[in-house]
Scaffold this active site. Structure first.
Site, short mmCIF file in Angstrom:
data_model
loop_
_atom_site.label_atom_id
_atom_site.label_comp_id
_atom_site.label_asym_id
_atom_site.label_seq_id
_atom_site.Cartn_x
_atom_site.Cartn_y
_atom_site.Cartn_z
N SER A 66 -14.09 2.09 4.13
CA SER A 66 -13.09 2.56 5.10
C SER A 66 -12.19 3.55 4.39
O SER A 66 -12.06 3.51 3.17
CB SER A 66 -12.24 1.40 5.60
N ASP A 67 -11.54 4.41 5.14
CA ASP A 67 -10.46 5.16 4.51
C ASP A 67 -9.34 4.16 4.21
O ASP A 67 -9.37 3.01 4.67
CB ASP A 67 -9.98 6.32 5.40
N ALA A 68 -8.35 4.59 3.42
CA ALA A 68 -7.33 3.67 2.93
C ALA A 68 -6.63 2.96 4.09
O ALA A 68 -6.05 3.62 4.96
CB ALA A 68 -6.32 4.43 2.09
N ALA A 71 -7.71 1.67 6.62
CA ALA A 71 -8.18 2.00 7.97
C ALA A 71 -8.76 0.80 8.72
O ALA A 71 -8.85 0.83 9.95
CB ALA A 71 -9.19 3.14 7.93
#
Ligand code: NOJ
Length: 730
Positions: A261-263, A265
């Site tokens: 995931s993005d940070a 997210a």
């Protein structure tokens, strides 16, 4: 053997340890590295992560680039964890680790996949040496709105160029020994109004034809990882989209790596109003296809042991993480040699590769009267003007953390070194150092821009810069944006040159001294005045730690520029979005009056870039005037260097489908190659145009289609190429 080993490890893990393998934590060494907006206790965060390492609660860490630190933390993971599974270290190795390369949009402007691959292989070598196993790059998001700060991280507006650049970066990183993580899947570049993280509403037609091709190319090039995007795509957070992360990525493209995931997210699936609470967010994340959650603290995946319906998905994700560790050799060789790391980081060969990359990425936008290259032997004095000319921190651009400013060569340094003893090189700042109105989230990593000197008086400073220009044989003015004015969380509502830069440029040009404008940027800026009044404009981007040397090579003609714009350069922000691959309106003859107060053309077209020679195109021919829908044709063209010196040219091929089941763009790039020709040399360049280049996604058919139709073909040095022919498809 591999599978057995993975199954044996998996069988030993408790549900909490499985969740741990699926968790990636930021590890902040300095409290100042924690963004206060994250609402985390900066002092506590590292201790909490170390405690989690000890209980087998961490699968991966990010943000550590010091070999002694990666070794220390790895030891905590292995010795503290009953199963001794090492962590994967990820990092944003975007355009170099210690040796800083031009920013990604600049590398794309080289239109040279080999240069791009070589650069990322160097970055990977440095990263792996310090213990980094995986980079959160390349960013392959198509960007058609330059207000969006992250346009700088990608390859611009075009899916074909974007796909080639994406694949080259994946090959470079992975050939250099680390996993590549193309991001942000998918559609992040279409955020509304260019505002970072805002929703993207992209039709299926655009998604398949424009936004997804670079991702598919990256997957086909073997990317081991994919990162999700933050924003809502057509109403569903991309990080919780089963359709994107499983249906498209795995079922359609056959991706076998792991998804991160993005940070934060996964946790923010709740913030978006999609998941009910953190436990629901975790369940939705893993079921959608997010294998690893990137988190600062309190990961949503802590709740996974309480989600029995996700047990199979969890096991599948753990297998993917273990497989990545095994394949990279991390399970067998978790530590790095710190002395060897120091040697690799200092490798002079890396600097040479960076210098060459910076030479190849600069774009000569204008060169009236052949002001460039400068003849050092004929010059007595050079005025170098503007704060960016002597700012090391700005020269290397955003998205770098482990740089060495002492070895960074500014434009002023480079000109001084190259001009020779007989030339007087003098510098004036000219205008105040402009700050961003709001601080950048990355300011915590140090701005390091030289501040205005004590007692700085703007009026006096401008006057002395103008005097210096008037008293010099040539004025080189370096303007653009400071590096923290662009990048993540750095969108803008305008494209104007910030601060008093235009005033400085106008005052210098008014002296009558031949003026060269060097633009330091990652997005197109409003250069309407300059494009009409300044004879030479060279876009040098943020050229990296060897930037000043490369720029001097170009200014004095030791190298000829050959970069081409990877985006359409609008005249003004009001024209956005502006891209060359649009469809025709019902009144194409009116295309010059799209706005009554502004030209309808861009300031510089996509693919534009001059050099110190000239090229002519002739004899454009197609192998068959008529072909079956599944057949390939080849298109050939003669390119001649008609000028007086060896120079590079990017030969570009554009296609247009005249009619069919959909209206297709007026032109689409379908081939390019960068060549270097000697003065007078002619080369015949051939491109293959097969079904792959002619197919498109049809919204109603909901599949790829190929039409029997007529194609127009153009070949030349930009998207406005005029040499044209046609062929039929039956
Ligand atoms: C957020 C950014 O969107 C992403 O591109 C980056 O890799 C992560 N932060 C980690 O720094």
């Amino acid at each position: 053997m591999t599978e057995e080993r993975i199954e044996a490890m998996l069988a030993e893990l408790s549900p909490a340890e499985k969740a741990g393998q699926l968790t990636q934590y930021f590890y902040f060494k300095l409290p100042g590295e924690v963004d206060p907006a994250l609402g985390v206790d900066a002092g506590e965060q590292p201790r909490a992560v170390e405690a989690a390492l000890g209980r087998g609660g961490v699968g991966s860490l990010l943000f550590v680039a010091d070999p002694a630190e990666t070794n220390r933390l790895q030891r905590l993971a292995i010795e503290g964890n009953p199963h001794g599974i090492p962590v994967l270290f990820g990092f944003d190795v975007i355009h170099g680790l210690r040796t800083i390369f031009p920013v990604p949009i600049a590398m794309a402007a080289s239109w040279d996949p080999e240069t791009i691959e070589r650069g990322q292989a160097v970055a990977a070598r440095e990263a792996r040496a310090v213990g980094i196993h995986w980079t959160f790059a390349p960013m392959v998001d198509i960007a058609r709105d330059p207000r969006w700060g992250r346009i700088i991280e990608g390859a611009g507006e075009d899916p074909f160029l974007g796909a080639a650049v994406a694949a080259a970066q994946v090959r470079g990183f992975q050939g250099g020994g680390i996993i590549a993580g193309p991001k942000h899947f998918a559609g992040y570049g279409a955020s509304l109004g260019g505002r970072d993280y805002d929703e993207a509403n992209i039709s299926e037609y655009e998604l398949w034809n424009t936004y997804l091709p670079p991702f598919r190319a990256a997957v086909e090039a073997g990317a081991g990882n994919i990162m999700t995007a933050y924003m809502d795509l057509n109403g569903v957070p991309a990080s919780g989209s089963h359709w994107l992360l499983t249906k498209v990525l795995r079922d359609t493209w056959g991706f076998t790596g792991f998804v991160v995931s993005d940070a934060n997210a996964v946790k923010s699936l709740e913030t978006h109003g999609f998941a009910a609470d953190p436990a629901d967010a975790g369940a939705r994340g893993v079921l959608a296809g997010v294998d690893l959650e990137m988190a600062v603290s309190e990961p949503a995946y802590d709740h996974l042991p309480g989600v029995p319906e996700a047990a199979d998905a969890i096991d599948a994700s753990v297998r993917r993480i273990l497989a990545a560790k095994l394949r990279l050799g991390v399970l067998d060789e978790p530590y790095v040699d710190e002395d060897r790391a120091r040697e690799i980081l200092a490798d002079p060969q890396h600097r040479a590769v960076a210098r060459e990359a910076a030479r190849r990425s600069a774009v000569l936008l204008r060169n009236e009267g052949d002001v460039l290259p400068l003849d050092a032997a004929a010059l007595g004095s050079i005025a170098v003007l503007g704060p960016l000319a002597d700012s090391r921190r700005d020269t290397i651009g955003p998205w770098v953390f482990d740089f060495d400013l002492d070895e960074t060569v500014t434009v002023l340094d480079g000109i001084r070194r190259a001009a020779g003893d007989g030339v007087r090189v003098e510098y004036a700042q000219g205008i105040p150092v402009t700050q961003r109105v709001f601080p950048s989230m990355f300011d915590m990593f140090g701005g390091n821009r030289p501040a205005d000197p004590d007692g700085f008086d703007p009026a006096l400073e401008l006057a002395s810069a103008v005097d210096l220009a008037a008293a010099s044989d040539v004025a080189i003015v370096v303007l653009g944006e400071y590096q923290n004015m662009i990048g993540e969380s750095a969108s803008r509502s305008s494209l104007e040159l910030p601060g008093a830069q235009l005033e400085l440029l106008q005052a210098v040009a008014a002296t009558g001294t031949p003026t060269v404008l060097l633009v330091m940027n990652g997005r197109p800026l409003d250069l309407r005045w300059a494009a009409g009044h300044v004879p030479a404009i060279l876009d040098v981007w943020y050229p990296g730690s060897q930037g000043g040397n490369a720029v001097a090579d170009l200014l004095f003609g030791a190298a000829a520029p050959g970069g081409k714009l990877p985006f359409t350069w609008p005249r003004t922000a009001g024209q956005i979005p502006m891209f060359y691959g649009h469809t025709r309106s019902h009144e194409p003859q009116n295309q010059y009056r799209r706005y009554w107060d502004e030209e309808s053309t861009p300031l510089f077209p996509f693919g534009h870039g001059l050099t110190y020679s000239t090229f002519e195109y002739a004899n454009l021919s197609v192998s068959a005037g008529s072909a079956g829908v599944d057949d390939e044709v080849t298109v050939s063209v003669d390119v001649t260097n008609t000028g007086g010196r060896e120079a590079p040219e990017v030969v570009q091929l554009y296609l247009h489908q005249r009619h069919g089941r959909a209206s297709r763009p007026v032109r689409e790039l379908k081939g390019f190659t960068r060549v270097v020709l000697a003065a007078g040399e002619t080369r015949r360049v051939t491109f293959t145009v097969g079904p792959e280049q002619r197919r498109y996604w049809h919204a109603a058919v909901r599949d790829w289609v190929l039409d029997a139709t007529t194609f127009d073909v153009w070949a030349g040095g930009s998207s406005t190429a005029e040499l044209t022919t046609t062929f039929e498809v039956r």
